[in-house]
Design an enzyme around this catalytic site. Sequence first.
Site, PDB file in Angstrom:
ATOM      1  N   CYS A 197       0.839  -1.204   0.000  1.00 18.79           N
ATOM      2  CA  CYS A 197       0.000   0.000   0.000  1.00 18.79           C
ATOM      3  C   CYS A 197       0.876   1.258   0.000  1.00 18.79           C
ATOM      4  O   CYS A 197       1.543   1.546  -0.981  1.00 18.79           O
ATOM      5  CB  CYS A 197      -0.995  -0.016   1.148  1.00 18.79           C
ATOM      6  SG  CYS A 197      -2.288   1.230   0.933  1.00 18.79           S
TER       7      CYS A 197
ATOM      8  N   HIS B  25      -3.843  -4.832   0.582  1.00 18.45           N
ATOM      9  CA  HIS B  25      -3.406  -5.193   1.937  1.00 18.45           C
ATOM     10  C   HIS B  25      -3.526  -6.702   2.171  1.00 18.45           C
ATOM     11  O   HIS B  25      -4.523  -7.154   2.744  1.00 18.45           O
ATOM     12  CB  HIS B  25      -4.256  -4.457   2.982  1.00 18.45           C
ATOM     13  CG  HIS B  25      -3.892  -3.027   3.167  1.00 18.45           C
ATOM     14  ND1 HIS B  25      -2.905  -2.623   4.030  1.00 18.45           N
ATOM     15  CD2 HIS B  25      -4.371  -1.906   2.583  1.00 18.45           C
ATOM     16  CE1 HIS B  25      -2.798  -1.299   3.991  1.00 18.45           C
ATOM     17  NE2 HIS B  25      -3.674  -0.841   3.113  1.00 18.45           N
TER      18      HIS B  25
ATOM     19  N   GLU C  69      -2.168  -8.412   4.377  1.00 19.90           N
ATOM     20  CA  GLU C  69      -2.209  -8.711   5.821  1.00 19.90           C
ATOM     21  C   GLU C  69      -3.613  -8.582   6.387  1.00 19.90           C
ATOM     22  O   GLU C  69      -3.871  -9.035   7.498  1.00 19.90           O
ATOM     23  CB  GLU C  69      -1.223  -7.805   6.572  1.00 19.90           C
ATOM     24  CG  GLU C  69      -1.733  -6.429   6.947  1.00 19.90           C
ATOM     25  CD  GLU C  69      -1.864  -5.450   5.770  1.00 19.90           C
ATOM     26  OE1 GLU C  69      -1.552  -5.841   4.626  1.00 19.90           O
ATOM     27  OE2 GLU C  69      -2.290  -4.303   6.021  1.00 19.90           O
TER      28      GLU C  69
END
Length: 245
Positions: free
Chosen positions: A112, A214, A216
């Site tokens: 990002c 993202h 994660e």
Amino acid sequence: MAAATPRPIIGISAYPRTGNPPGFAVPCGYVDAVRRAGAIPIALPPGDPDPGHYLDLVDGLILAGGGDIDPETYGGAKHETVYSVCGERDAFELRLVRAALARGDTPMLCICRGMQVLNVALGGDLHVDIPDAIGQTVAHRRPERRSVQHQAKVDTLSRLGAILGASSLVVESWHHQAVRAIGRDLKPVAWAEDGIVEAVEHLTHPWCVAVQWHPELQPNCPIQQRLFSALVVATADEQVTARSA
Ligand code: MN
């Protein structure tokens, strides 16, 4: 008993000073994903004037997400939507990524904001605000500043394509800026349906992959976890890490 193979250490760039007393935060998603991949996560707080020191400590690097880069760093215009600018973090991460690129022996995954830092570090620039620049045919975040899912198309011949093993996937998107002019030696390898570049990789660095989404934030998605696993595997790859030896 034989000594266990040491686990690789992955440095994660931390968020700016916040709170009272102030702290440097690293969102748990990055820490958990690195641990699932079998490595040891450590936080890299901004502020060190020579972040190259950190590169002696870590086997791999994650440039994490966060607020916007100061548009002044890439010749961008001021815009009312720009938020959470932190000169200390900008300076630290730009130096860190340039030092890592110069060494060439530290695999790095840029996520990002991290992808935007990579692009700016290499002379590229950003759309300061996607809705203003190209419209809203694809939502890249939900108001007020929350994440949203959208489709991304992946170049199957790229390193990213090989890692993900998919030509398209649903990603967790949380950004209002995006790379515009692509930095030196970077190649776009994924796109949203509105043409926004959703991933780049470095053409000559042995392992430098950047995604605008993202991974994660999708802890239960085995495909997204492959990004972290591939980063950790690359830290043990002599083709990657022998560069500066
Ligand atoms: Mn997006």
